[in-house]
Design a protein around this motif. Structure first.
Motif, PDB file in Angstrom:
ATOM      1  N   UNK A  12      68.290  20.355  17.375  1.00 57.31           N
ATOM      2  CA  UNK A  12      68.596  20.431  18.802  1.00 57.31           C
ATOM      3  C   UNK A  12      68.307  21.805  19.389  1.00 57.31           C
ATOM      4  N   UNK A  13      67.461  22.578  18.722  1.00 59.63           N
ATOM      5  CA  UNK A  13      67.125  23.910  19.225  1.00 59.63           C
ATOM      6  C   UNK A  13      65.742  23.873  19.864  1.00 59.63           C
ATOM      7  N   UNK A  14      65.638  24.541  21.007  1.00 61.85           N
ATOM      8  CA  UNK A  14      64.413  24.521  21.792  1.00 61.85           C
ATOM      9  C   UNK A  14      63.993  25.940  22.161  1.00 61.85           C
ATOM     10  N   UNK A  15      62.688  26.178  22.097  1.00 60.52           N
ATOM     11  CA  UNK A  15      62.120  27.433  22.576  1.00 60.52           C
ATOM     12  C   UNK A  15      61.898  27.235  24.070  1.00 60.52           C
ATOM     13  N   UNK A  16      62.523  28.084  24.879  1.00 62.83           N
ATOM     14  CA  UNK A  16      62.421  27.958  26.328  1.00 62.83           C
ATOM     15  C   UNK A  16      61.329  28.866  26.871  1.00 62.83           C
ATOM     16  N   UNK A  17      60.658  28.360  27.902  1.00 64.31           N
ATOM     17  CA  UNK A  17      59.629  29.154  28.577  1.00 64.31           C
ATOM     18  C   UNK A  17      59.587  28.746  30.033  1.00 64.31           C
ATOM     19  N   UNK A  18      58.889  29.550  30.826  1.00 61.58           N
ATOM     20  CA  UNK A  18      58.798  29.281  32.257  1.00 61.58           C
ATOM     21  C   UNK A  18      57.365  29.005  32.679  1.00 61.58           C
ATOM     22  N   UNK A  19      57.245  28.097  33.631  1.00 66.43           N
ATOM     23  CA  UNK A  19      56.015  27.842  34.376  1.00 66.43           C
ATOM     24  C   UNK A  19      56.458  27.695  35.827  1.00 66.43           C
ATOM     25  N   UNK A  20      55.914  28.490  36.723  1.00 67.01           N
ATOM     26  CA  UNK A  20      56.301  28.415  38.142  1.00 67.01           C
ATOM     27  C   UNK A  20      57.815  28.456  38.345  1.00 67.01           C
ATOM     28  N   UNK A  21      58.497  29.339  37.679  1.00 63.54           N
ATOM     29  CA  UNK A  21      59.949  29.521  37.806  1.00 63.54           C
ATOM     30  C   UNK A  21      60.780  28.313  37.395  1.00 63.54           C
ATOM     31  N   UNK A  22      60.174  27.340  36.709  1.00 63.10           N
ATOM     32  CA  UNK A  22      60.911  26.206  36.164  1.00 63.10           C
ATOM     33  C   UNK A  22      61.073  26.416  34.668  1.00 63.10           C
ATOM     34  N   UNK A  23      62.193  25.969  34.122  1.00 61.82           N
ATOM     35  CA  UNK A  23      62.449  26.106  32.692  1.00 61.82           C
ATOM     36  C   UNK A  23      61.929  24.883  31.941  1.00 61.82           C
ATOM     37  N   UNK A  24      61.208  25.144  30.847  1.00 66.05           N
ATOM     38  CA  UNK A  24      60.684  24.099  29.973  1.00 66.05           C
ATOM     39  C   UNK A  24      61.129  24.420  28.551  1.00 66.05           C
ATOM     40  N   UNK A  25      61.123  23.401  27.693  1.00 65.26           N
ATOM     41  CA  UNK A  25      61.491  23.620  26.304  1.00 65.26           C
ATOM     42  C   UNK A  25      60.624  22.811  25.364  1.00 65.26           C
ATOM     43  N   UNK A  26      60.396  23.379  24.183  1.00 59.98           N
ATOM     44  CA  UNK A  26      59.720  22.692  23.081  1.00 59.98           C
ATOM     45  C   UNK A  26      60.639  22.766  21.877  1.00 59.98           C
ATOM     46  N   UNK A  27      60.700  21.685  21.107  1.00 54.10           N
ATOM     47  CA  UNK A  27      61.529  21.700  19.908  1.00 54.10           C
ATOM     48  C   UNK A  27      61.068  22.832  18.991  1.00 54.10           C
ATOM     49  N   UNK A  28      62.009  23.594  18.481  1.00 48.34           N
ATOM     50  CA  UNK A  28      61.682  24.761  17.666  1.00 48.34           C
ATOM     51  C   UNK A  28      60.933  24.373  16.385  1.00 48.34           C
ATOM     52  N   UNK A  29      61.104  23.132  15.933  1.00 49.82           N
ATOM     53  CA  UNK A  29      60.382  22.695  14.734  1.00 49.82           C
ATOM     54  C   UNK A  29      58.870  22.683  14.936  1.00 49.82           C
ATOM     55  N   UNK A  30      58.411  22.638  16.196  1.00 52.73           N
ATOM     56  CA  UNK A  30      56.982  22.615  16.496  1.00 52.73           C
ATOM     57  C   UNK A  30      56.414  23.986  16.823  1.00 52.73           C
ATOM     58  N   UNK A  31      57.254  25.017  16.884  1.00 48.78           N
ATOM     59  CA  UNK A  31      56.793  26.342  17.296  1.00 48.78           C
ATOM     60  C   UNK A  31      56.641  27.243  16.078  1.00 48.78           C
ATOM     61  N   UNK A  32      55.421  27.759  15.897  1.00 49.46           N
ATOM     62  CA  UNK A  32      55.150  28.663  14.775  1.00 49.46           C
ATOM     63  C   UNK A  32      55.417  30.107  15.157  1.00 49.46           C
ATOM     64  N   UNK A  33      54.962  30.505  16.357  1.00 47.05           N
ATOM     65  CA  UNK A  33      55.176  31.876  16.807  1.00 47.05           C
ATOM     66  C   UNK A  33      54.938  31.972  18.302  1.00 47.05           C
ATOM     67  N   UNK A  34      55.332  33.104  18.867  1.00 43.88           N
ATOM     68  CA  UNK A  34      55.086  33.399  20.277  1.00 43.88           C
ATOM     69  C   UNK A  34      54.326  34.715  20.298  1.00 43.88           C
ATOM     70  N   UNK A  35      53.148  34.695  20.905  1.00 41.95           N
ATOM     71  CA  UNK A  35      52.257  35.853  20.890  1.00 41.95           C
ATOM     72  C   UNK A  35      52.062  36.383  22.303  1.00 41.95           C
ATOM     73  N   UNK A  36      51.774  37.692  22.406  1.00 38.88           N
ATOM     74  CA  UNK A  36      51.397  38.258  23.695  1.00 38.88           C
ATOM     75  C   UNK A  36      50.063  37.658  24.098  1.00 38.88           C
ATOM     76  N   UNK A  37      49.870  37.547  25.407  1.00 37.77           N
ATOM     77  CA  UNK A  37      48.610  37.012  25.911  1.00 37.77           C
ATOM     78  C   UNK A  37      47.489  37.929  25.454  1.00 37.77           C
ATOM     79  N   UNK A  38      46.375  37.351  25.021  1.00 39.34           N
ATOM     80  CA  UNK A  38      45.259  38.153  24.532  1.00 39.34           C
ATOM     81  C   UNK A  38      43.940  37.562  24.993  1.00 39.34           C
TER      82      UNK A  38
END
Length: 152
Positions: A12-38
């Motif tokens: 039940x843990x989610x990585x939260x992020x924003x798009x257009x000031x709205x909050x979105x979440x992805x299940x943490x089991x699907x997230x490997x890492x969060x990287x700076x934009x490159x």
């Protein structure tokens, strides 16, 4: 304690992020890492929502513009700021990066605080929504990564 994919504590843990000031979440089991934009390399004849590919620690990873994929107004590429992130995700043996405006936290949302998405709304967008989570005063749109990454 090492985090194991599929660990019950992460269900039940989610990585939260924003798009257009709205909050979105992805299940943490699907997230490997969060990287700076490159910088990325464009891919000829790719769908418009495929930004390109990056070389991340020796692996070539395709990058999707989540704004375009969700039919949101896109940010000009020169406006990617220091808050922009690439969330590296894994689903069905595919590793894909998703560009987001910012990524803020990992949040546990109990199942009883997640509602099914409403049937009203734009069909193209609704198919990617797994549910809407409630946390105090905010709503978090929980995305279905498998459907989001489905090859058209």
């Amino acid at each position: 304690m090492a985090l194991e994919v599929g660990d019950k504590n992460l269900e039940n843990k989610y990585v939260l992020f924003k798009l257009d000031n709205e909050d979105y979440g992805l299940n943490i089991n699907n997230v490997l890492s969060i990287e700076k934009f490159q910088n990325y390399t464009r891919v000829p004849n790719a769908p418009e929502y495929v930004t390109g590919v990056i070389n991340l620690r020796g692996e070539v990873i395709p990058i999707l513009d989540l704004r375009k994929k969700l039919s949101l107004e896109s940010k000009p590429s020169d406006q990617s700021d220091q808050n922009s992130r690439i969330i590296i995700t894994s689903s069905n043996n595919m590793i894909i990066g998703l560009t987001v405006d910012s990524s803020s936290e990992v949040l546990e949302i109990k199942k009883e605080n997640i509602d099914k998405p409403s049937a009203a709304g734009e069909k193209n967008f609704d198919e990617y929504i797994k549910g809407v989570g409630k946390d105090k005063e905010r709503l978090i749109i929980i995305l279905d990564l498998e459907k989001l990454l489905a090859i058209e």
